[in-house]
Each structure stands twice: as structure tokens, then as C-alpha cells.
Design a protein around this motif. Sequence first.
Motif, PDB file in Angstrom:
ATOM      1  N   LEU A 107       0.825  -1.197   0.000  1.00  0.00           N
ATOM      2  CA  LEU A 107       0.000   0.000   0.000  1.00  0.00           C
ATOM      3  C   LEU A 107       0.867   1.258   0.000  1.00  0.00           C
ATOM      4  N   SER A 134     -18.399   9.638  -3.189  1.00  0.00           N
ATOM      5  CA  SER A 134     -18.308   8.181  -3.301  1.00  0.00           C
ATOM      6  C   SER A 134     -16.863   7.706  -3.184  1.00  0.00           C
ATOM      7  N   THR A 135     -15.925   8.486  -3.708  1.00  0.00           N
ATOM      8  CA  THR A 135     -14.516   8.121  -3.580  1.00  0.00           C
ATOM      9  C   THR A 135     -14.085   8.175  -2.121  1.00  0.00           C
ATOM     10  N   ALA A 151     -15.612   5.242  -0.290  1.00  0.00           N
ATOM     11  CA  ALA A 151     -14.935   3.983  -0.611  1.00  0.00           C
ATOM     12  C   ALA A 151     -13.590   3.885   0.095  1.00  0.00           C
ATOM     13  N   VAL A 152     -12.848   4.983   0.136  1.00  0.00           N
ATOM     14  CA  VAL A 152     -11.554   4.982   0.819  1.00  0.00           C
ATOM     15  C   VAL A 152     -11.753   4.752   2.320  1.00  0.00           C
ATOM     16  N   VAL A 159     -14.332   3.266   3.903  1.00  0.00           N
ATOM     17  CA  VAL A 159     -14.778   1.886   4.162  1.00  0.00           C
ATOM     18  C   VAL A 159     -13.624   0.913   3.975  1.00  0.00           C
ATOM     19  N   THR A 160     -12.836   1.105   2.946  1.00  0.00           N
ATOM     20  CA  THR A 160     -11.686   0.231   2.710  1.00  0.00           C
ATOM     21  C   THR A 160     -10.699   0.313   3.864  1.00  0.00           C
ATOM     22  N   GLY A 161     -10.434   1.527   4.337  1.00  0.00           N
ATOM     23  CA  GLY A 161      -9.517   1.693   5.458  1.00  0.00           C
ATOM     24  C   GLY A 161     -10.022   1.019   6.724  1.00  0.00           C
ATOM     25  N   LEU A 190     -12.196  -1.459   6.937  1.00  0.00           N
ATOM     26  CA  LEU A 190     -12.153  -2.912   6.745  1.00  0.00           C
ATOM     27  C   LEU A 190     -10.730  -3.446   6.863  1.00  0.00           C
ATOM     28  N   MET A 191      -9.776  -2.697   6.332  1.00  0.00           N
ATOM     29  CA  MET A 191      -8.380  -3.126   6.411  1.00  0.00           C
ATOM     30  C   MET A 191      -7.914  -3.174   7.867  1.00  0.00           C
ATOM     31  N   GLN A 192      -8.295  -2.161   8.645  1.00  0.00           N
ATOM     32  CA  GLN A 192      -7.934  -2.161  10.064  1.00  0.00           C
ATOM     33  C   GLN A 192      -8.573  -3.344  10.792  1.00  0.00           C
ATOM     34  N   THR A 231      -6.882  -6.596   9.666  1.00  0.00           N
ATOM     35  CA  THR A 231      -5.528  -6.699  10.202  1.00  0.00           C
ATOM     36  C   THR A 231      -5.568  -7.052  11.683  1.00  0.00           C
TER      37      THR A 231
END
Length: 120
Positions: A2, A93-94, A97-98, A100-102, A104-106, A109
Motif C-alpha cells: 500500500l 463516493s470516492t 470507498a476509501v 470503508v476500505t480503510g 475494513l483493512m484495520q 488486520t
Amino acid sequence: MLGWLTVVFSCQLAGETLVAATGMPLPGPVAGMVMMLVILAVRGKVPEELSTVSGALLSNLSLLFVPAGTGIITHLVLIRNDLLPVGLALVASTLGAVAVTGLLMQAMTAHTDKAAATDE
């Protein structure tokens, strides 16, 4: 991985900024690639993670640009008439999305770290 993706997009952003500030007749991403080339020349090598990231981007390049370009050309009049709402929707929306992705990644992990600690 990343981190290197961030470096790639940061070079593109820096290239876009440089072109916009100077008025050079050059696409911003090309200027960003030249910046990346200089960075890699100074380092003396291409890191393995950067090679992986760039390979993944290149293998999926058509997926990134063809549908978006087709939609823009097809609906150019609509976009021109509704530029502000379309622009706001794209930005919102961008960012969503960023975010939600962050998150979910946390969560993933933390779950993976917890599972690895349990296995040890």
C-alpha cells in the motif's frame, strides 16, 4: 504494498500539479513518471514491492480506463449540464470507498493479528 501504491499515485499527483502550475504541454501522469524515474535512479534499484504493485496495475490497466472513458464520452452532454452534482457525487463516493476500505483493512488486520497471536 500500500505504501508503494501511495508513492505511485503521489508521483502522478505531483506531475499533475507541476503541469498545472507551469503550463507545460505534457500530460501530468507523464511528468509523474519522470519524477518516479528520477527517484528510482537515485535509489539505484526498483524495490520488489514496487515491482509487484506496478505489475498489478499494468495487468489491469484496461479495466481502469475503458469503462470510465466510454461512459464519459457517451454522456458528455449530461455531465456538462450537471457538472456540480456529478462532481460532488464522485468526490463523496470516492471518499466513502476509501473510508470503508480503510476501516475494513484495520478490522481485518486486527483479526489476523489476533488469530496469529492465538496460534503462537
